[in-house]
Design a protein around this motif. Structure first.
Motif, short mmCIF file in Angstrom:
data_model
loop_
_atom_site.label_atom_id
_atom_site.label_comp_id
_atom_site.label_asym_id
_atom_site.label_seq_id
_atom_site.Cartn_x
_atom_site.Cartn_y
_atom_site.Cartn_z
N ARG A 254 0.74 -0.84 -0.07
CA ARG A 254 0.03 -0.07 0.04
C ARG A 254 0.83 1.60 0.17
O ARG A 254 1.65 1.48 0.24
CB ARG A 254 -1.18 -0.26 1.06
N TYR A 255 0.88 2.18 -0.62
CA TYR A 255 0.90 3.75 -1.00
C TYR A 255 -0.05 4.42 -0.05
O TYR A 255 -1.20 4.65 -0.45
CB TYR A 255 1.59 3.59 -2.25
N GLU A 288 -1.13 -0.57 -10.61
CA GLU A 288 -1.86 0.41 -9.23
C GLU A 288 -3.64 0.21 -9.23
O GLU A 288 -4.31 0.01 -9.83
CB GLU A 288 -1.94 2.07 -8.76
N ARG A 289 -4.03 0.02 -7.65
CA ARG A 289 -5.18 -0.06 -7.78
C ARG A 289 -6.03 0.75 -6.61
O ARG A 289 -5.21 1.20 -5.55
CB ARG A 289 -5.82 -1.77 -7.16
N TYR A 290 -6.83 1.41 -7.52
CA TYR A 290 -7.43 2.37 -6.53
C TYR A 290 -8.92 2.16 -5.95
O TYR A 290 -9.63 2.41 -6.64
CB TYR A 290 -7.96 3.83 -6.75
N GLU A 291 -8.86 1.78 -4.37
CA GLU A 291 -10.55 1.41 -4.05
C GLU A 291 -11.11 2.74 -4.11
O GLU A 291 -12.83 2.97 -4.09
CB GLU A 291 -10.79 0.75 -3.09
N ASN A 292 -10.65 4.38 -3.78
CA ASN A 292 -10.93 5.08 -3.60
C ASN A 292 -10.25 6.50 -4.39
O ASN A 292 -8.99 6.29 -3.91
CB ASN A 292 -11.30 5.33 -2.17
N ILE A 305 0.29 -1.40 -4.78
CA ILE A 305 0.69 -1.43 -6.22
C ILE A 305 1.13 -2.70 -6.26
O ILE A 305 1.22 -3.29 -5.28
CB ILE A 305 2.66 -0.71 -5.83
N CYS A 306 0.57 -3.40 -7.12
CA CYS A 306 0.23 -4.79 -7.48
C CYS A 306 1.51 -5.19 -7.97
O CYS A 306 0.96 -4.20 -9.78
CB CYS A 306 -1.38 -4.79 -8.40
N ILE A 307 2.59 -6.44 -7.99
CA ILE A 307 2.97 -6.74 -8.89
C ILE A 307 2.60 -8.31 -9.07
O ILE A 307 2.32 -9.45 -8.51
CB ILE A 307 4.40 -6.48 -9.33
#
Length: 312
Positions: A254-255, A288-292, A305-307
């Protein structure tokens, strides 16, 4: 006019995606023209006008950039050459040195020093950015103790990385070609958010996919897809295309912080954490995944940040 340009954009994106999926194969002009559904006779000129480089130059650049990334991860020279469609190690070495100024073996050996120099450049850019902000009376991010990576963005602290399984998702996306950094935030704010809100997708998960390594790819050639998850049956139209993000196992951290500070965190994850993890990336995209997508008053935001990973 806009409808015609939208159609061009969708067709060209199909070609770029096909090229990236088939860098180890023969890519001939007629087949690429057919994928774009453009005239075979005119396609070379259409591509060059749209991308600012010929098809041959684009394919060669992408093959060498992918090869450079594989070498940096420790790949064997001949294996990397064959996986990027070079017929021999000698031909690969000549092309690689012409592009990057070193032999493949030297490039692989010098990876730690090269990464350190790249991160030092990012530090200098961020320092200059903060100085400009302070001159204009804006608060800097450097004193914010809330986000560890704002205080220690280059490796002084330990990364919190989780290995999780993510489901596949169907997304609508728009592609941005140009430098990463502030321009990406502007692209989300000016282009994506009005469309997302106007289509009732305010609560949908969003994804940002950077297709290129900015330490290898010229800034004006970097590709970024801004994506929003859509339900089955939803057809976006306009300049939006539809893609399916594969699910599976990902390493996730998480960033939280300013947009300008996320680049060094990506680099730490890929260049420091991954080699010591016992895992490697596979061919699925990083994102990058943004839930909000709500940002704070200072422009900071939160994302995962997802790899994609698999065993060595």
């Amino acid at each position: 006019m806009n409808d015609a340009r939208n159609e061009y954009e969708r067709r060209m994106n199909r070609v770029l995606d096909h090229i990236d999926r088939n860098l180890d194969a023969q890519l001939d002009l007629p087949a690429l023209a057919d994928i774009a559904n453009f005239s075979r006779y005119h396609f070379h000129r259409i591509f060059a006008g749209w991308m600012g480089e010929t098809i041959g130059d684009y394919v060669r650049r992408r093959r060498l950039e992918v090869a450079a990334g594989k070498l940096a991860a420790g790949g064997a020279v001949l294996e990397v050459a064959l996986s990027t469609s070079f017929g021999s190690g000698e031909a690969f070495a000549r092309a690689f040195k012409a592009r990057f100024g070193s032999t493949p073996t030297e490039w692989r050996a010098n990876t730690p020093e090269r990464i350190a120099a790249f991160l030092a450049g990012l530090r200098a850019q961020n320092s200059n950015f903060d100085q400009v902000n302070r001159k204009h009376g804006q608060a800097g991010n450097g004193d914010n103790g809330e986000h560890g990576d704002s205080n220690h963005p280059y490796g002084e602290n330990t990364m919190d990385v989780k290995i999780i399984d993510l489901p596949p998702s169907r997304v609508a996306y728009r592609r941005h070609i140009g430098p990463y950094g502030p321009a990406i935030g502007e692209f989300w704010g000016r282009t994506m958010m009005p469309w997302i809100l106007g289509n009732g997708l305010a609560n949908a998960t969003c994804y940002g996919i950077g297709h290129d390594d900015p330490s290898l790819t010229p800034a004006d050639k970097c590709r970024y897809d801004a994506c929003v998850e859509i339900p089955d049956g939803f057809e976006p139209g306009g300049q939006f295309s539809v893609a399916n993000l594969p699910g599976g196992r990902y390493a996730v951290t998480r960033y939280s912080g300013a947009p300008r500070d996320i680049g060094p965190v990506w680099n730490r994850l890929m260049k420091e954490w991954l080699p010591s993890s016992g895992l490697q990336c596979d061919e699925r995209p990083c994102f990058e995944r943004y839930e909000n997508l709500v940002t704070q008053s200072d422009g900071s935001f939160t994302c995962d940040i997802c790899i994609p990973v698999k065993a060595l």
